[in-house]
Design an enzyme around this catalytic site. Structure first.
Site, PDB file in Angstrom:
ATOM      1  N   GLU A  87      -9.394   6.763  80.320  1.00 54.91           N
ATOM      2  CA  GLU A  87     -10.843   6.762  80.562  1.00 54.91           C
ATOM      3  C   GLU A  87     -11.646   6.520  79.289  1.00 54.91           C
ATOM      4  O   GLU A  87     -11.355   7.102  78.249  1.00 54.91           O
ATOM      5  CB  GLU A  87     -11.237   8.106  81.191  1.00 54.91           C
ATOM      6  N   HIS A 126     -17.809   9.782  88.255  1.00 53.88           N
ATOM      7  CA  HIS A 126     -17.815  10.819  87.226  1.00 53.88           C
ATOM      8  C   HIS A 126     -18.696  11.965  87.725  1.00 53.88           C
ATOM      9  O   HIS A 126     -19.744  11.728  88.331  1.00 53.88           O
ATOM     10  CB  HIS A 126     -18.378  10.236  85.935  1.00 53.88           C
ATOM     11  N   ASP A 152      -8.797  11.024  78.770  1.00 51.49           N
ATOM     12  CA  ASP A 152     -10.176  10.588  78.525  1.00 51.49           C
ATOM     13  C   ASP A 152     -10.477  10.767  77.041  1.00 51.49           C
ATOM     14  O   ASP A 152     -10.454  11.887  76.523  1.00 51.49           O
ATOM     15  CB  ASP A 152     -11.125  11.446  79.364  1.00 51.49           C
ATOM     16  N   ASP A 203     -21.907   7.910  87.626  1.00 53.70           N
ATOM     17  CA  ASP A 203     -22.268   9.314  87.838  1.00 53.70           C
ATOM     18  C   ASP A 203     -23.562   9.364  88.635  1.00 53.70           C
ATOM     19  O   ASP A 203     -24.562   8.765  88.238  1.00 53.70           O
ATOM     20  CB  ASP A 203     -22.444  10.011  86.484  1.00 53.70           C
ATOM     21  N   LYS A 237      -8.438  15.717  77.334  1.00 55.81           N
ATOM     22  CA  LYS A 237      -9.366  15.085  76.408  1.00 55.81           C
ATOM     23  C   LYS A 237      -8.635  14.635  75.144  1.00 55.81           C
ATOM     24  O   LYS A 237      -7.836  15.392  74.574  1.00 55.81           O
ATOM     25  CB  LYS A 237     -10.499  16.052  76.043  1.00 55.81           C
ATOM     26  N   GLU A 294     -13.811  14.672  90.594  1.00 59.69           N
ATOM     27  CA  GLU A 294     -13.708  15.314  89.296  1.00 59.69           C
ATOM     28  C   GLU A 294     -14.341  16.702  89.393  1.00 59.69           C
ATOM     29  O   GLU A 294     -15.534  16.830  89.679  1.00 59.69           O
ATOM     30  CB  GLU A 294     -14.416  14.497  88.224  1.00 59.69           C
ATOM     31  N   GLU A 351     -19.268   5.814  83.354  1.00 60.12           N
ATOM     32  CA  GLU A 351     -20.188   6.946  83.450  1.00 60.12           C
ATOM     33  C   GLU A 351     -21.451   6.720  82.637  1.00 60.12           C
ATOM     34  O   GLU A 351     -22.479   7.353  82.901  1.00 60.12           O
ATOM     35  CB  GLU A 351     -19.504   8.239  83.005  1.00 60.12           C
TER      36      GLU A 351
END
Length: 379
Positions: free
Chosen positions: A224, A300, A198, A273, A170, A333, A250
């Site tokens: 991402e 996602h 991401d 997602d 992240k 994921e 997502e």
């Protein structure tokens, strides 16, 4: 229609649990984690389960409002029901919590269909291309500590010991800090581990471009959500002016919400997602649209075992892009961040072995909900 498939009841379940250690992504801190599950029951007591992405306390009332449109209808008529639900709130909810609520309902209807027919969802979707999916480990969030590299490296060692070969870091903590942290994290895990980044739309296009160029030597598999989901032109800029493959989607809802990103080739990897984009029915349509435009699809996944199981059935049937003898199959994921509800909800936990996860084989989603967990975590 057969009486056994008539919908008798629609029940949302709001579940919530405190976290022992809070964590953050670029937009907010998590001190609690929850889920909104939908339980749909037919006249013959066949039960289907679905899950919505998004704030449980907001999606549950939408399900309650939509429930009368479902009662007395044929649970097998998934397409007709999806259209009826979407059209009823089309003037007010073409995205966001309305579509997330419809997603949960749609997943539950697919679960029912599989149980009625005695088949796993992936067979109803046309049969699997693959029965085992390579997973990457999501986690590596910000904690309320100052030794960021130390605890991220410790987490990486743990995930690698579990058999994961790819990790997702992240970012979104400020451009200079993100560049330094990404470089240091790559050095800590070594050159042979797959690394994704991401930033959860923390940047505008100029900052995202600067980040991508600065960390390109770190061999990043994808970058991402570099910019806010509404900024399609920003996605195009980032994709054109730095070398890392761009991923996103997502926060796109239904086929219409994904249309511009697909037709304009605004990302290299599309990430709808299942618990947000409209459910299994809609994600399959989105994946087929993306395939027609030569775009990779990596869904996602964020939530409990319900959303995870639904995602696995879709990952079993999403086509390779491009097809061939040596395909690049989509990845799963697998969220490894703290989530007490997720960890307790299923009777048989879905887990990775050597970094791979088997697609469930039981009827419907192939999962069993532990009702004691529903009582334990009920908000």
């Amino acid at each position: 229609m057969a009486r056994g498939t008539i919908i008798r009841a629609v029940q949302p379940h709001v579940l919530m649990a405190d976290l022992t250690e809070p964590f953050a992504y670029s937009q907010a801190w998590y001190r609690r984690r929850g889920a909104m599950l939908v339980e749909i029951t037919t006249e013959d007591d066949i039960t289907g389960w679905g899950e919505a992405f998004g704030p449980p306390e907001l999606t549950a009332p939408i399900v309650t409002w939509l429930a009368p449109l479902l009662i007395g209808q044929d649970a097998i008529a998934r397409e007709a029901l999806w259209q009826a639900l979407y059209n009823r709130l089309r003037d007010h909810g073409q995205r966001g919590i309305v579509v997330e609520a419809i997603s949960a309902i749609d997943i539950a209807l697919w679960d029912i269909a599989g149980k009625v027919l005695g088949e796993p969802v992936h067979r109803l979707l046309g049969g699997p291309l693959r029965m085992e999916i390579e997973a990457y480990a999501t986690g590596f969030y910000r904690r309320e500590r100052d030794d960021h590299l130390a605890y991220l490296t410790e987490e990486a060692e743990h995930r690698l010991s579990e058999g994961f070969r790819t990790l997702k870091l992240k970012a979104g903590w400020g451009l200079a800090e993100d560049i330094a942290l990404t470089r240091a994290f790559r050095a800590a895990i070594g050159p042979d581990v797959g690394l994704l980044v991401d930033c959860n739309h923390a940047y505008d296009a100029p900052a995202a471009i600067a980040f991508g160029n600065a960390v390109a030597p770190c061999d990043i598999g994808w970058f991402e959500e570099p910019v806010p989901p509404e900024d399609i032109d920003g996605y195009l800029e980032v994709k054109a002016r730095q070398p890392i493959p761009v991923a996103g989607g997502e926060a796109c809802f239904a086929r219409w919400g994904c249309r511009d990103m697909i037709t304009r080739r605004a990302a290299d990897i599309l990430q709808p997602d299942v618990a947000a984009c409209g459910g299994i029915s809609e994600l399959k349509k989105i994946a087929d649209m993306a395939s027609a435009f030569g775009m990779r699809v990596n869904p996602h996944v964020w939530g409990t075992g319900v959303a995870l199981a639904a995602s696995l059935h879709l990952l079993a049937v999403i086509p390779d892009n491009p097809p061939g003898l040596f395909p690049r199959a989509p990845l799963l994921e697998l969220d490894r961040s703290p989530h007490p509800v997720r960890d307790a909800l299923l009777v048989d936990h879905i887990a990775a072995r050597d970094g791979r996860v088997a697609v469930p084989q039981g009827p419907g989603l192939g999962i069993t909900i532990d009702r004691a967990a529903l009582d334990r975590f009920r908000a």
